[in-house]
Design a protein around this motif. Structure first.
Motif, PDB file in Angstrom:
ATOM      1  N   MET A   1      66.451  17.076  -9.911  1.00 27.80           N
ATOM      2  CA  MET A   1      66.763  17.901 -11.073  1.00 27.80           C
ATOM      3  C   MET A   1      67.252  16.999 -12.219  1.00 27.80           C
ATOM      4  SD  MET A   1      69.486  21.015 -11.298  1.00 27.80           S
ATOM      5  CE  MET A   1      68.857  21.697  -9.763  1.00 27.80           C
ATOM      6  N   ASP A   2      66.559  17.045 -13.356  1.00 25.65           N
ATOM      7  CA  ASP A   2      67.010  16.211 -14.465  1.00 25.65           C
ATOM      8  C   ASP A   2      68.250  16.836 -15.083  1.00 25.65           C
ATOM      9  OD1 ASP A   2      65.850  18.403 -15.581  1.00 25.65           O
ATOM     10  OD2 ASP A   2      64.409  17.333 -16.806  1.00 25.65           O
ATOM     11  N   LYS A   3      69.196  15.952 -15.426  1.00 27.79           N
ATOM     12  CA  LYS A   3      70.477  16.456 -15.946  1.00 27.79           C
ATOM     13  C   LYS A   3      70.361  16.646 -17.447  1.00 27.79           C
ATOM     14  CE  LYS A   3      73.765  14.932 -12.480  1.00 27.79           C
ATOM     15  NZ  LYS A   3      74.730  16.014 -12.419  1.00 27.79           N
ATOM     16  N   LYS A   4      69.783  17.751 -17.851  1.00 23.94           N
ATOM     17  CA  LYS A   4      69.642  18.057 -19.266  1.00 23.94           C
ATOM     18  C   LYS A   4      70.514  19.260 -19.604  1.00 23.94           C
ATOM     19  CE  LYS A   4      65.112  15.895 -19.801  1.00 23.94           C
ATOM     20  NZ  LYS A   4      63.707  16.076 -20.237  1.00 23.94           N
ATOM     21  N   LYS A   5      69.986  20.151 -20.405  1.00 27.70           N
ATOM     22  CA  LYS A   5      70.783  21.276 -20.886  1.00 27.70           C
ATOM     23  C   LYS A   5      70.378  22.567 -20.196  1.00 27.70           C
ATOM     24  CE  LYS A   5      72.492  23.252 -25.218  1.00 27.70           C
ATOM     25  NZ  LYS A   5      72.469  23.125 -26.696  1.00 27.70           N
ATOM     26  N   ALA A   6      71.385  23.352 -19.829  1.00 27.88           N
ATOM     27  CA  ALA A   6      71.135  24.628 -19.169  1.00 27.88           C
ATOM     28  C   ALA A   6      71.812  25.765 -19.922  1.00 27.88           C
ATOM     29  CB  ALA A   6      71.642  24.597 -17.728  1.00 27.88           C
ATOM     30  N   LEU A   7      71.184  26.925 -19.857  1.00 25.82           N
ATOM     31  CA  LEU A   7      71.748  28.145 -20.420  1.00 25.82           C
ATOM     32  C   LEU A   7      71.947  29.128 -19.274  1.00 25.82           C
ATOM     33  CD1 LEU A   7      72.560  29.837 -22.912  1.00 25.82           C
ATOM     34  CD2 LEU A   7      70.171  30.585 -23.066  1.00 25.82           C
ATOM     35  N   VAL A   8      73.179  29.595 -19.093  1.00 27.24           N
ATOM     36  CA  VAL A   8      73.517  30.504 -18.002  1.00 27.24           C
ATOM     37  C   VAL A   8      73.599  31.935 -18.524  1.00 27.24           C
ATOM     38  CG1 VAL A   8      75.219  31.090 -16.236  1.00 27.24           C
ATOM     39  CG2 VAL A   8      74.806  28.684 -16.824  1.00 27.24           C
ATOM     40  N   VAL A   9      72.858  32.836 -17.879  1.00 29.84           N
ATOM     41  CA  VAL A   9      72.990  34.264 -18.177  1.00 29.84           C
ATOM     42  C   VAL A   9      74.296  34.715 -17.524  1.00 29.84           C
ATOM     43  CG1 VAL A   9      71.969  36.547 -17.892  1.00 29.84           C
ATOM     44  CG2 VAL A   9      70.491  34.547 -18.254  1.00 29.84           C
ATOM     45  N   PHE A  10      75.261  35.105 -18.355  1.00 27.21           N
ATOM     46  CA  PHE A  10      76.642  35.190 -17.902  1.00 27.21           C
ATOM     47  C   PHE A  10      77.275  36.547 -18.192  1.00 27.21           C
ATOM     48  CE2 PHE A  10      81.222  33.937 -18.589  1.00 27.21           C
ATOM     49  CZ  PHE A  10      81.497  33.741 -17.243  1.00 27.21           C
ATOM     50  N   SER A  11      77.767  37.195 -17.131  1.00 22.95           N
ATOM     51  CA  SER A  11      78.401  38.506 -17.295  1.00 22.95           C
ATOM     52  C   SER A  11      79.905  38.466 -17.060  1.00 22.95           C
ATOM     53  CB  SER A  11      77.786  39.506 -16.305  1.00 22.95           C
ATOM     54  OG  SER A  11      78.171  39.182 -14.971  1.00 22.95           O
ATOM     55  N   GLY A  12      80.405  37.343 -16.526  1.00 20.91           N
ATOM     56  CA  GLY A  12      81.810  37.284 -16.173  1.00 20.91           C
ATOM     57  C   GLY A  12      82.101  37.811 -14.780  1.00 20.91           C
ATOM     58  N   GLY A  13      81.043  38.150 -14.024  1.00 18.88           N
ATOM     59  CA  GLY A  13      81.195  38.628 -12.661  1.00 18.88           C
ATOM     60  C   GLY A  13      81.200  37.486 -11.654  1.00 18.88           C
ATOM     61  N   GLN A  14      81.361  37.844 -10.387  1.00 14.41           N
ATOM     62  CA  GLN A  14      81.413  36.846  -9.322  1.00 14.41           C
ATOM     63  C   GLN A  14      80.172  35.959  -9.308  1.00 14.41           C
ATOM     64  OE1 GLN A  14      81.250  38.470  -5.358  1.00 14.41           O
ATOM     65  NE2 GLN A  14      81.145  36.465  -4.385  1.00 14.41           N
ATOM     66  N   ASP A  15      79.003  36.587  -9.312  1.00 14.54           N
ATOM     67  CA  ASP A  15      77.773  35.818  -9.156  1.00 14.54           C
ATOM     68  C   ASP A  15      77.501  34.898 -10.346  1.00 14.54           C
ATOM     69  OD1 ASP A  15      77.443  37.088  -6.753  1.00 14.54           O
ATOM     70  OD2 ASP A  15      75.961  38.524  -7.478  1.00 14.54           O
ATOM     71  N   SER A  16      77.599  35.436 -11.546  1.00 22.85           N
ATOM     72  CA  SER A  16      77.269  34.607 -12.712  1.00 22.85           C
ATOM     73  C   SER A  16      78.317  33.529 -12.950  1.00 22.85           C
ATOM     74  CB  SER A  16      77.077  35.469 -13.965  1.00 22.85           C
ATOM     75  OG  SER A  16      78.284  36.084 -14.356  1.00 22.85           O
ATOM     76  N   THR A  17      79.573  33.799 -12.584  1.00 31.08           N
ATOM     77  CA  THR A  17      80.609  32.771 -12.735  1.00 31.08           C
ATOM     78  C   THR A  17      80.385  31.651 -11.729  1.00 31.08           C
ATOM     79  OG1 THR A  17      82.185  34.430 -13.528  1.00 31.08           O
ATOM     80  CG2 THR A  17      83.086  32.321 -12.770  1.00 31.08           C
ATOM     81  N   THR A  18      80.001  32.004 -10.517  1.00 24.88           N
ATOM     82  CA  THR A  18      79.645  30.975  -9.532  1.00 24.88           C
ATOM     83  C   THR A  18      78.473  30.146 -10.046  1.00 24.88           C
ATOM     84  OG1 THR A  18      80.411  32.390  -7.708  1.00 24.88           O
ATOM     85  CG2 THR A  18      78.930  30.575  -7.143  1.00 24.88           C
ATOM     86  N   CYS A  19      77.502  30.804 -10.652  1.00 26.34           N
ATOM     87  CA  CYS A  19      76.357  30.087 -11.216  1.00 26.34           C
ATOM     88  C   CYS A  19      76.772  29.190 -12.381  1.00 26.34           C
ATOM     89  CB  CYS A  19      75.290  31.081 -11.680  1.00 26.34           C
ATOM     90  SG  CYS A  19      74.376  31.836 -10.322  1.00 26.34           S
ATOM     91  N   LEU A  20      77.773  29.628 -13.145  1.00 26.31           N
ATOM     92  CA  LEU A  20      78.256  28.811 -14.256  1.00 26.31           C
ATOM     93  C   LEU A  20      78.877  27.521 -13.722  1.00 26.31           C
ATOM     94  CD1 LEU A  20      78.717  28.501 -17.288  1.00 26.31           C
ATOM     95  CD2 LEU A  20      80.839  29.813 -17.033  1.00 26.31           C
ATOM     96  N   PHE A  21      79.688  27.629 -12.681  1.00 28.73           N
ATOM     97  CA  PHE A  21      80.258  26.425 -12.063  1.00 28.73           C
ATOM     98  C   PHE A  21      79.154  25.548 -11.487  1.00 28.73           C
ATOM     99  CE2 PHE A  21      84.341  28.688 -12.138  1.00 28.73           C
ATOM    100  CZ  PHE A  21      85.225  27.646 -12.392  1.00 28.73           C
ATOM    101  N   TRP A  22      78.157  26.161 -10.886  1.00 24.65           N
ATOM    102  CA  TRP A  22      77.020  25.419 -10.331  1.00 24.65           C
ATOM    103  C   TRP A  22      76.294  24.649 -11.431  1.00 24.65           C
ATOM    104  CZ3 TRP A  22      71.727  25.631 -11.161  1.00 24.65           C
ATOM    105  CH2 TRP A  22      70.913  25.006 -10.205  1.00 24.65           C
ATOM    106  N   ALA A  23      76.047  25.309 -12.549  1.00 28.35           N
ATOM    107  CA  ALA A  23      75.346  24.666 -13.662  1.00 28.35           C
ATOM    108  C   ALA A  23      76.164  23.517 -14.243  1.00 28.35           C
ATOM    109  CB  ALA A  23      75.034  25.691 -14.744  1.00 28.35           C
ATOM    110  N   MET A  24      77.470  23.708 -14.344  1.00 27.94           N
ATOM    111  CA  MET A  24      78.327  22.655 -14.881  1.00 27.94           C
ATOM    112  C   MET A  24      78.314  21.412 -13.993  1.00 27.94           C
ATOM    113  SD  MET A  24      81.513  25.078 -16.135  1.00 27.94           S
ATOM    114  CE  MET A  24      82.596  23.727 -16.551  1.00 27.94           C
ATOM    115  N   LYS A  25      78.047  21.607 -12.721  1.00 28.38           N
ATOM    116  CA  LYS A  25      77.957  20.479 -11.796  1.00 28.38           C
ATOM    117  C   LYS A  25      76.617  19.766 -11.914  1.00 28.38           C
ATOM    118  CE  LYS A  25      78.053  19.287  -6.864  1.00 28.38           C
ATOM    119  NZ  LYS A  25      78.280  19.788  -5.475  1.00 28.38           N
ATOM    120  N   HIS A  26      75.553  20.517 -12.185  1.00 25.64           N
ATOM    121  CA  HIS A  26      74.204  19.963 -12.107  1.00 25.64           C
ATOM    122  C   HIS A  26      73.581  19.549 -13.442  1.00 25.64           C
ATOM    123  CE1 HIS A  26      74.331  21.905  -8.073  1.00 25.64           C
ATOM    124  NE2 HIS A  26      73.565  20.894  -7.758  1.00 25.64           N
ATOM    125  N   PHE A  27      74.191  19.945 -14.560  1.00 21.16           N
ATOM    126  CA  PHE A  27      73.586  19.630 -15.845  1.00 21.16           C
ATOM    127  C   PHE A  27      74.576  18.940 -16.774  1.00 21.16           C
ATOM    128  CE2 PHE A  27      71.189  23.168 -14.091  1.00 21.16           C
ATOM    129  CZ  PHE A  27      69.881  22.693 -14.199  1.00 21.16           C
TER     130      PHE A  27
END
Length: 221
Positions: A1-27
């Protein structure tokens, strides 16, 4: 996975917040976008704002109020009861076309800000039967988005094959379990953290957490 820029579809819920942390780790760079579709609780928007600010993530809120006009449902109408589907019917919380629109608009925004990676928390394992949470839909839409804009977007679904217990496990792996547990809003009645304990979303969330904590205790015994 190239470490470029990501946009997270974010609702503030459990799933999207977990995805936000995931994205911050990978991009290298991450932004978040929240869609205001006249959802049942304005609190959801406020939670998304607060989390994005706390994590130092640039956050955009887009007006998607047309969706509530087109598709009245329990998430946008106080007079529609929140309940599971019966006899094969979808739950009253299903919003037709929501992920289709959210991911389409997220990709349009991604093109403007230079983010080819779109991250969303959809899941086929614990998905309540929502057709637009299925892997086949995401793959199909990814192809369509690239064809429509002549680009090379990649739609990432870190939770696609995880049940709720495994989603809690991923948050734990990201050192975010307590944060997700205390700061997010998943409840259909607008109660932060552990929620109301009664709605389908809260029950799914709590059952997943209980299962994960038992598994973790067993592994550490």
């Amino acid at each position: 996975m190239d470490k470029k820029k990501a946009l997270v579809v974010f609702s503030g819920g459990q799933d999207s917040t977990t995805c936000l942390f995931w994205a911050m780790k990978h991009f290298d760079e991450v932004e978040a976008v929240t869609f205001d579709y006249n959802q049942r609780h304005d609190e959801e928007i406020e939670v998304a704002k607060e989390i994005a600010e706390d994590l130092g993530v640039k956050h955009t809120i887009l007006d998607m109020s047309l969706l509530s006009q087109l598709a009245p449902n329990a998430l946008t109408r106080d007079d529609i009861e929140v309940k599971d589907g019966e006899n094969g019917d979808l739950p009253s919380t299903f919003v037709p076309g929501r992920n289709l629109l959210f991911l389409s608009f997220a990709s349009i925004m991604g093109k403007q800000i230079g983010a080819q990676h779109i991250v969303t928390g959809v899941c086929e394992t614990d998905f309540s039967g929502y057709p637009d949470c299925r892997d086949v839909f995401i793959k199909s839409l990814n192809v369509t988005l690239n064809l429509s804009m002549d680009d090379q977007f990649v739609v990432h679904t870190p939770l696609m094959w995880l049940d709720k217990a495994q989603t809690w496990g991923l948050a734990d792996d990201l050192d975010a379990l307590t944060y997700v547990k205390e700061r997010t809003l998943t409840c259909y009645h607008g109660v932060r953290g552990s929620g109301c304990g009664e709605c389908p979303s809260c029950k799914l969330r709590q059952n997943g957490l209980d299962t994960y904590m038992k598994q973790k205790e067993g592994a550490n015994a």
